[in-house]
Structures are given as structure tokens and as C-alpha cells.
Scaffold this active site. Structure first.
Site, PDB file in Angstrom:
ATOM      1  N   HIS A  12     -40.078 -22.457  10.817  1.00 16.87           N
ATOM      2  CA  HIS A  12     -39.323 -22.385   9.677  1.00 16.87           C
ATOM      3  C   HIS A  12     -40.042 -21.565   8.480  1.00 16.87           C
ATOM      4  O   HIS A  12     -40.557 -22.390   7.717  1.00 16.87           O
ATOM      5  CB  HIS A  12     -38.459 -23.830   9.198  1.00 16.87           C
ATOM      6  CG  HIS A  12     -37.510 -23.497   8.139  1.00 16.87           C
ATOM      7  ND1 HIS A  12     -36.302 -23.732   8.157  1.00 16.87           N
ATOM      8  CD2 HIS A  12     -37.477 -23.221   6.843  1.00 16.87           C
ATOM      9  CE1 HIS A  12     -35.674 -23.746   7.319  1.00 16.87           C
ATOM     10  NE2 HIS A  12     -36.211 -23.427   6.519  1.00 16.87           N
ATOM     11  N   HIS A  14     -39.922 -18.243   5.578  1.00 17.10           N
ATOM     12  CA  HIS A  14     -39.003 -17.486   5.022  1.00 17.10           C
ATOM     13  C   HIS A  14     -40.136 -16.216   4.300  1.00 17.10           C
ATOM     14  O   HIS A  14     -41.060 -16.657   3.585  1.00 17.10           O
ATOM     15  CB  HIS A  14     -38.460 -17.942   3.852  1.00 17.10           C
ATOM     16  CG  HIS A  14     -37.236 -18.947   4.123  1.00 17.10           C
ATOM     17  ND1 HIS A  14     -35.754 -18.329   4.195  1.00 17.10           N
ATOM     18  CD2 HIS A  14     -37.299 -19.936   4.449  1.00 17.10           C
ATOM     19  CE1 HIS A  14     -35.149 -19.367   4.573  1.00 17.10           C
ATOM     20  NE2 HIS A  14     -35.838 -20.602   4.773  1.00 17.10           N
ATOM     21  N   ASP A  16     -39.631 -13.966   2.350  1.00 21.57           N
ATOM     22  CA  ASP A  16     -39.565 -13.631   1.063  1.00 21.57           C
ATOM     23  C   ASP A  16     -39.897 -14.716   0.256  1.00 21.57           C
ATOM     24  O   ASP A  16     -39.817 -14.625  -1.245  1.00 21.57           O
ATOM     25  CB  ASP A  16     -38.099 -13.011   0.526  1.00 21.57           C
ATOM     26  CG  ASP A  16     -37.105 -14.119   0.968  1.00 21.57           C
ATOM     27  OD1 ASP A  16     -37.281 -15.179   1.405  1.00 21.57           O
ATOM     28  OD2 ASP A  16     -35.870 -13.786   0.776  1.00 21.57           O
ATOM     29  N   HIS A 190     -29.555 -23.828   8.498  1.00 22.51           N
ATOM     30  CA  HIS A 190     -29.823 -25.064   7.311  1.00 22.51           C
ATOM     31  C   HIS A 190     -28.703 -25.688   6.750  1.00 22.51           C
ATOM     32  O   HIS A 190     -27.548 -25.655   6.809  1.00 22.51           O
ATOM     33  CB  HIS A 190     -30.089 -23.818   5.937  1.00 22.51           C
ATOM     34  CG  HIS A 190     -31.461 -23.051   5.854  1.00 22.51           C
ATOM     35  ND1 HIS A 190     -31.743 -22.264   6.611  1.00 22.51           N
ATOM     36  CD2 HIS A 190     -32.401 -23.404   5.051  1.00 22.51           C
ATOM     37  CE1 HIS A 190     -32.835 -21.814   6.530  1.00 22.51           C
ATOM     38  NE2 HIS A 190     -33.357 -22.452   5.308  1.00 22.51           N
ATOM     39  N   GLU A 193     -29.802 -30.628   3.807  1.00 22.58           N
ATOM     40  CA  GLU A 193     -30.915 -30.767   2.851  1.00 22.58           C
ATOM     41  C   GLU A 193     -30.190 -30.991   1.311  1.00 22.58           C
ATOM     42  O   GLU A 193     -30.616 -32.078   0.986  1.00 22.58           O
ATOM     43  CB  GLU A 193     -31.591 -29.311   2.748  1.00 22.58           C
ATOM     44  CG  GLU A 193     -32.494 -28.938   1.943  1.00 22.58           C
ATOM     45  CD  GLU A 193     -33.204 -27.781   1.749  1.00 22.58           C
ATOM     46  OE1 GLU A 193     -34.058 -27.163   1.202  1.00 22.58           O
ATOM     47  OE2 GLU A 193     -32.635 -26.874   2.190  1.00 22.58           O
ATOM     48  N   ASP A 271     -41.941 -23.629   5.200  1.00 14.87           N
ATOM     49  CA  ASP A 271     -40.669 -23.083   4.500  1.00 14.87           C
ATOM     50  C   ASP A 271     -40.805 -21.952   3.675  1.00 14.87           C
ATOM     51  O   ASP A 271     -40.665 -20.963   3.817  1.00 14.87           O
ATOM     52  CB  ASP A 271     -39.997 -24.242   4.018  1.00 14.87           C
ATOM     53  CG  ASP A 271     -38.516 -24.028   3.630  1.00 14.87           C
ATOM     54  OD1 ASP A 271     -38.452 -22.816   3.834  1.00 14.87           O
ATOM     55  OD2 ASP A 271     -37.773 -24.600   2.845  1.00 14.87           O
TER      56      ASP A 271
END
Length: 331
Positions: A12, A14, A16, A190, A193, A271
Site C-alpha cells: 500500500h 501511493h 503521488d 480502501h 478507515e 501509505d
């Protein structure tokens, strides 16, 4: 213990949300360290997930050309290499990188080529996951999953839905996930959360993913925990982000240790390295201090992650062997 020497697996991550200052400043030489700290990194406590995600546009503005996308990808692989990551799944939303003229398919091709080069040069195995976003339309979600289908025999391996689960219903995305299942495309999503167990149940029922991004609030429903355990749904746990978005007050309050001891399949992830201002090794240190986790815990989590990874079985077995070799003197 010197955590940097341990082999690691991260599912997991990202693209960006992982720009180092050096990379960001190379793209924008006017960027100061002070501005980077203010605009790219979130405070230790955000109001909520929406507040946390408000930093993402700063990075996205620097990821709109072929050169920028290649630089950011190479930068992330340098971070992975420094922490002895042997396998990573890197996710991004292609439609977010079209503001300066690139088509979404061009974006995927650029990042995929950059990943192929980085895998060859670094020895780190990696795959890409393409994300739709909760606030996207049904057309945008279908466009994204069709890109997965178009590129799936390259380093593109799966489909995900990200962004603020509390703010948007799932209806617009059901068709995209059905498209994925009809074509055998691996899916994660996702959930659990920003919302509680109801979001997880809804996501499992409507999207049928084999993994959940986060999923930590599943702990609030014992029946849901039983279901996750029985179905071997893997949780991509990102403890620092959960604390930063104020789901938990501190590491010692996080659900990861209880989930681990409950026998669920889970892995540890960073993350959003930039927004959280965290490295993988720092996450390990925090879990060690909070729960006494040692090499056996991390080996188990990394092994569970590899078993849930979106890779061919022969690659999985090779990675499992490499992982064991990296821990055999510590178990």
C-alpha cells in the site's frame, strides 16, 4: 536492531504521496525546504482524512509531464532500495496526471516504462495498481479499470478505489469492479478507515476485493473479523496514516497488534511517505516500541503480504524464498 537490514514488502504505497524534497526541488527549483514542510507534509494530527488528503494536490502539480513522472518513479525506487524493500505495489490514479496534456493511457505507459527500468536497475520487484477515486463518476471508474485491462500484461497488476470513503457513496463504482471481476483483474479497495465496519461490509459485498486498504475499523465488529479471517481477506495496514487522521490517538492505541493476534492476514505499510513524513524503518521502530514487535512479527507480516500480492505464482515463490533468506538468522 538495525531495521534497515530486514527485507520488506509493501503493498500500500501511493506514488503521488511519496516525493522526497530532493525530487520535488529538482522539478521545482524554487521550492524551499520550509515550503515543502508546510505544503507537502501534514501535521502529526489532522482533523480527518479529508484534511490529510488536502496535501496531495501539491505533489500532483509536480507530476504532469513525462519527465516529472519518470523522476518521481525513480525517486520512490531509491527510497525503497535504501530500506531493503524486495517487493512493492505502487498505486496511482492515472486521470489525476492529465492536467498538462497527457492522455490517461499515456500516463500509465510512462509510469509502467519507468517501473520496468527501475525493476531492472534495482533488483526490486514491483507492480502497479491503478486507482479510481470515490468522487469519480461511473465513466471515470470504468475508464480507469479499462486501463488496467489494457496494460495488465505489463507491470500493471490490479485495480483499487481510494480517496474519502466517508464523503461519497459506492454506487458509481460497482460497474467498474464488476468489469474487473469479469476479466479476472485482482482488486483491492480502501475501506474501514474514515468509516467503520459498515463501510467494510458494503465494500466487500459490492466490490468483492481480495484485500482491503486499511480495514482497521473492522475491529469494531467481531462478526466482520470472523468473516475476514475465514475469507482470508488481507488488510493493508498503514498505522502512521491512521494516527495522523485521528482514528487512533497514538501507536499504542492502534488496532494492528490486536488484529495480528486475532489471526488476520495483514501487512505493514507506509501509505503516504511524504504526507506522513515517515519511512518504513521508522514504522517498524514505532511498532517495536508500542507492542514489542520483533523480526518474527515483521517476517510474518511480510510473508502474509507476499501471499496476498498481485503477482504470478512463480514470482511469489521466488520472493517468499528471498524473504526467508533475509530472516533465517533472526527467527
Amino acid at each position: 536492531m538495525e531495521w534497515s537490514h530486514l527485507s520488506k514488502v509493501e503493498l500500500h504505497l501511493h506514488l503521488d504521496c511519496c516525493l522526497s524534497y530532493a525530487c520535488a526541488a529538482q522539478i521545482d527549483p524554487s521550492l524551499t525546504m520550509e515550503e515543502y514542510g508546510t505544503n507537502f507534509i501534514a501535521p502529526a494530527k489532522c482533523y480527518d482524512l479529508h484534511d490529510f488528503l488536502s496535501r496531495v494536490p501539491r505533489s500532483l502539480a509536480l507530476m504532469q509531464t513525462e519527465e516529472q513522472l519518470r523522476l518521481v518513479t525513480a525517486d520512490l525506487f531509491a527510497q525503497l532500495a535504501a530500506e531493503n524493500v524486495l517487493y512493492a505495489e505502487i498505486r496511482f490514479a492515472p486521470l489525476l496526471h492529465t492536467e498538462r496534456g497527457l492522455e490517461a493511457g499515456e500516463v500509465v505507459a510512462i509510469v509502467e516504462t519507468a517501473v520496468a527500468e527501475a525493476v531492472r536497475d534495482s533488483g526490486i520487484e514491483a507492480r502497479l495498481i491503478l486507482c479510481t477515486l470515490r468522487h469519480y463518476s461511473a465513466v471515470q471508474s470504468l475508464e480507469t479499470v479499462q486501463l488496467v485491462d489494457q496494460f495488465r500484461w505489463s507491470y500493471v497488476a490490479g485495480f483499487d478505489i481510494a480517496a474519502d470513503e466517508a464523503g461519497y457513496p459506492i454506487d458509481a463504482h460497482v460497474a467498474a469492479f464488476q468489469y474487473a471481476h469479469d476479466r479476472g483483474i485482482p482488486c483491492t479497495a480502501h475501506a474501514g478507515e474514515a468509516r467503520g465496519p459498515d463501510s467494510v461490509w458494503e465494500t466487500l459485498h459490492s466490490f468483492k476485493p481480495s484485500r482491503l486498504g486499511h480495514g482497521v475499523r473492522s475491529i469494531e465488529d467481531p462478526l466482520l473479523l470472523d468473516h475476514l479471517r475465514q475469507q482470508q481477506i488481507h488488510l493493508e495496514v498503514c498505522p502512521t496514516c491512521n494516527i495522523q487522521t485521528d482514528i487512533y490517538d497514538a501507536y499504542a492505541d492502534h488496532a494492528i497488534d490486536t488484529l495480528y493476534r486475532s489471526g488476520l492476514s495483514l501487512g505493514v505499510n507506509t501509505d503516504a511517505r511524504t504526507i506522513s513524513n515517515i519511512s518504513f524503518c521508522q514504522v517498524f521502530v514505532k511498532l517495536h516500541h508500542a507492542f514489542g514487535w520483533d523480526s518474527e512479527h515483521f517476517y510474518h507480516c511480510n510473508r502474509s503480504a507476499l501471499k496476498a500480492a498481485f503477482v504470478a505464482e512463480d514470482v511469489r515463490q521466488q520472493l517468499l524464498t528471498r524473504l526467508f533468506d533475509g530472516y533465517q538468522n533472526m527467527l
